[in-house]
Design a protein around this motif. Structure first.
Motif, short mmCIF file in Angstrom:
data_model
loop_
_atom_site.label_atom_id
_atom_site.label_comp_id
_atom_site.label_asym_id
_atom_site.label_seq_id
_atom_site.Cartn_x
_atom_site.Cartn_y
_atom_site.Cartn_z
N ILE A 1 0.86 -1.19 0.00
CA ILE A 1 0.00 0.00 0.00
C ILE A 1 0.89 1.23 0.00
O ILE A 1 1.85 1.32 0.78
N LYS A 2 0.57 2.20 -0.86
CA LYS A 2 1.30 3.46 -0.94
C LYS A 2 0.41 4.57 -0.39
O LYS A 2 -0.77 4.66 -0.72
N ILE A 3 0.99 5.44 0.43
CA ILE A 3 0.27 6.55 1.06
C ILE A 3 0.98 7.85 0.74
O ILE A 3 2.19 7.96 0.95
N LEU B 1 -7.72 2.93 2.51
CA LEU B 1 -6.80 2.15 1.69
C LEU B 1 -6.52 0.78 2.32
O LEU B 1 -6.47 -0.24 1.62
N ILE B 2 -6.36 0.76 3.63
CA ILE B 2 -6.11 -0.51 4.31
C ILE B 2 -7.33 -1.42 4.19
O ILE B 2 -7.20 -2.62 3.89
N LEU B 3 -8.51 -0.88 4.42
CA LEU B 3 -9.73 -1.69 4.33
C LEU B 3 -9.93 -2.22 2.91
O LEU B 3 -10.33 -3.38 2.72
N ALA B 4 -9.64 -1.39 1.92
CA ALA B 4 -9.78 -1.82 0.53
C ALA B 4 -8.80 -2.96 0.22
O ALA B 4 -9.14 -3.89 -0.53
N PHE B 5 -7.61 -2.90 0.80
CA PHE B 5 -6.62 -3.96 0.59
C PHE B 5 -7.04 -5.25 1.29
O PHE B 5 -6.95 -6.34 0.73
N TYR C 1 -10.10 -6.16 2.33
CA TYR C 1 -11.41 -6.66 1.93
C TYR C 1 -11.74 -6.14 0.53
O TYR C 1 -12.43 -5.13 0.37
N PRO C 2 -11.26 -6.81 -0.50
CA PRO C 2 -11.36 -6.29 -1.87
C PRO C 2 -12.78 -6.08 -2.39
O PRO C 2 -12.96 -5.36 -3.37
N SER C 3 -13.79 -6.67 -1.76
CA SER C 3 -15.16 -6.51 -2.27
C SER C 3 -15.94 -5.41 -1.54
O SER C 3 -17.13 -5.20 -1.83
N LEU C 4 -15.30 -4.71 -0.60
CA LEU C 4 -15.98 -3.59 0.05
C LEU C 4 -16.18 -2.43 -0.92
O LEU C 4 -15.38 -2.22 -1.82
N SER C 5 -17.24 -1.66 -0.69
CA SER C 5 -17.45 -0.39 -1.38
C SER C 5 -17.29 0.71 -0.33
O SER C 5 -18.07 0.78 0.63
N ILE C 6 -16.27 1.56 -0.48
CA ILE C 6 -15.89 2.51 0.56
C ILE C 6 -16.05 3.94 0.08
O ILE C 6 -15.57 4.30 -1.00
N GLU D 1 -5.03 10.68 -4.53
CA GLU D 1 -3.84 10.18 -5.21
C GLU D 1 -3.46 8.80 -4.68
O GLU D 1 -3.01 7.93 -5.44
N GLY D 2 -3.67 8.57 -3.39
CA GLY D 2 -3.42 7.25 -2.84
C GLY D 2 -4.34 6.20 -3.44
O GLY D 2 -3.91 5.08 -3.73
N VAL D 3 -5.59 6.57 -3.65
CA VAL D 3 -6.54 5.66 -4.31
C VAL D 3 -6.03 5.31 -5.71
O VAL D 3 -6.05 4.15 -6.13
N ARG D 4 -5.56 6.33 -6.43
CA ARG D 4 -5.08 6.09 -7.80
C ARG D 4 -3.82 5.22 -7.81
O ARG D 4 -3.72 4.27 -8.59
N LEU D 5 -2.86 5.55 -6.92
CA LEU D 5 -1.61 4.79 -6.89
C LEU D 5 -1.83 3.32 -6.57
O LEU D 5 -1.12 2.45 -7.07
#
Length: 254
Positions: free
Chosen positions: A17-19, A59-63, A65-70, A85-89
């Motif tokens: 994960i990039k922040i 970003l951590i939750l998306a990593f 739990y890949p099927s979450l909608s945040i 930008e973190g979302v994009r990276l």
């Protein structure tokens, strides 16, 4: 987007994960890592992150739990830009949406009862407590200069349906304030875990999860200890920092 000279790109989970962060403004602490691993979320749920800052919790939750909608909201434009930008990276564009929005204005922009889970790491200190940072990002992130704990919990209660869950990390010194705010907004605290820097030290933070309209009764979990000794994390926290400590909950608290 190229990073500015006053920004850094930092890594979590061994670079997975990039922040994007400001060199001088508010920077990520371990709080969001602990909260992401504590919250009882399940794949496919809609999650709201109130006051996301640089977006690290989302970003951590998306990593994990890949099927979450945040959806994540943040008031400060600079932090919103870095979160986006973190979302994009991290290529989470289809999973995470960042909105520039005051927590207090949530009812004006979202439908009631529209998220199964709300997570948040609110400012810990009242605006009159301690020295205010001269840096506006750190000031707003740490002190209740723009929104209070009650504002965060009130907006969470608006967003959650009956049996929806709110997960928070907060200062242990203000644990009673947090529990009172939850219950006054009809969110019943159901799980609580104190966080200690060292096994012999006092609690510094507290993790709590509540259920909107839930039955009375709370589970007090074993303490979470962050360090074995100075600069050496415990095995549990090391697993979290490696991105392998979360376990999806089959039965969220009621």
């Amino acid at each position: 987007m190229l990073q500015k000279n006053d920004e850094t790109v930092d890594a979590l989970f061994g670079g997975k994960i990039k922040i994007v962060q400001s060199r001088e403004g508010y920077r990520v602490s371990i709080d969001s890592v602990l909260l992401a691993h504590f919250a009882a979320v399940r794949g496919g749920e809609k999650v709201m992150d109130l006051g996301t800052g640089n977006g690290v919790l989302s970003l951590i939750l998306a990593f994990l739990y890949p099927s979450l909608s945040i959806t994540a909201v943040e008031l400060q434009k600079g932090m919103v830009a870095r979160a986006a930008e973190g979302v994009r990276l991290n290529r989470f564009d289809r999973q995470v949406r960042i909105a520039c929005l005051d927590v207090c204005a949530v009812p004006d922009h979202f439908a009631p009862e529209s998220f199964e889970v709300v997570v948040s790491n609110p400012p810990y200190r009242p605006s009159s407590s301690g020295r205010l940072s001269r840096n506006s990002e750190r000031q707003i992130a740490r002190h209740e200069t723009k929104a209070t704990l009650q504002d965060f919990v009130r907006s969470a209660a608006y967003l959650l349906p009956p049996k929806g869950r709110l997960a928070l990390i907060y200062s242990a010194l203000r644990c009673v304030d947090m529990l009172t705010a939850m219950r006054s907004n009809k969110i019943e605290p159901k799980r609580l875990r104190m966080v200690h820097s060292f096994v012999t030290g006092e609690a510094t933070m507290v993790l709590v999860e509540g259920v909107k309209g839930g039955r009375a009764g709370i589970e007090i979990l074993a303490p979470l200890v962050v360090y074995e000794q100075k600069s050496v994390y415990t095995a549990e926290v090391r697993r979290m920092l490696d991105g392998v400590g979360a376990k999806p909950s089959a039965a969220p608290p009621r």
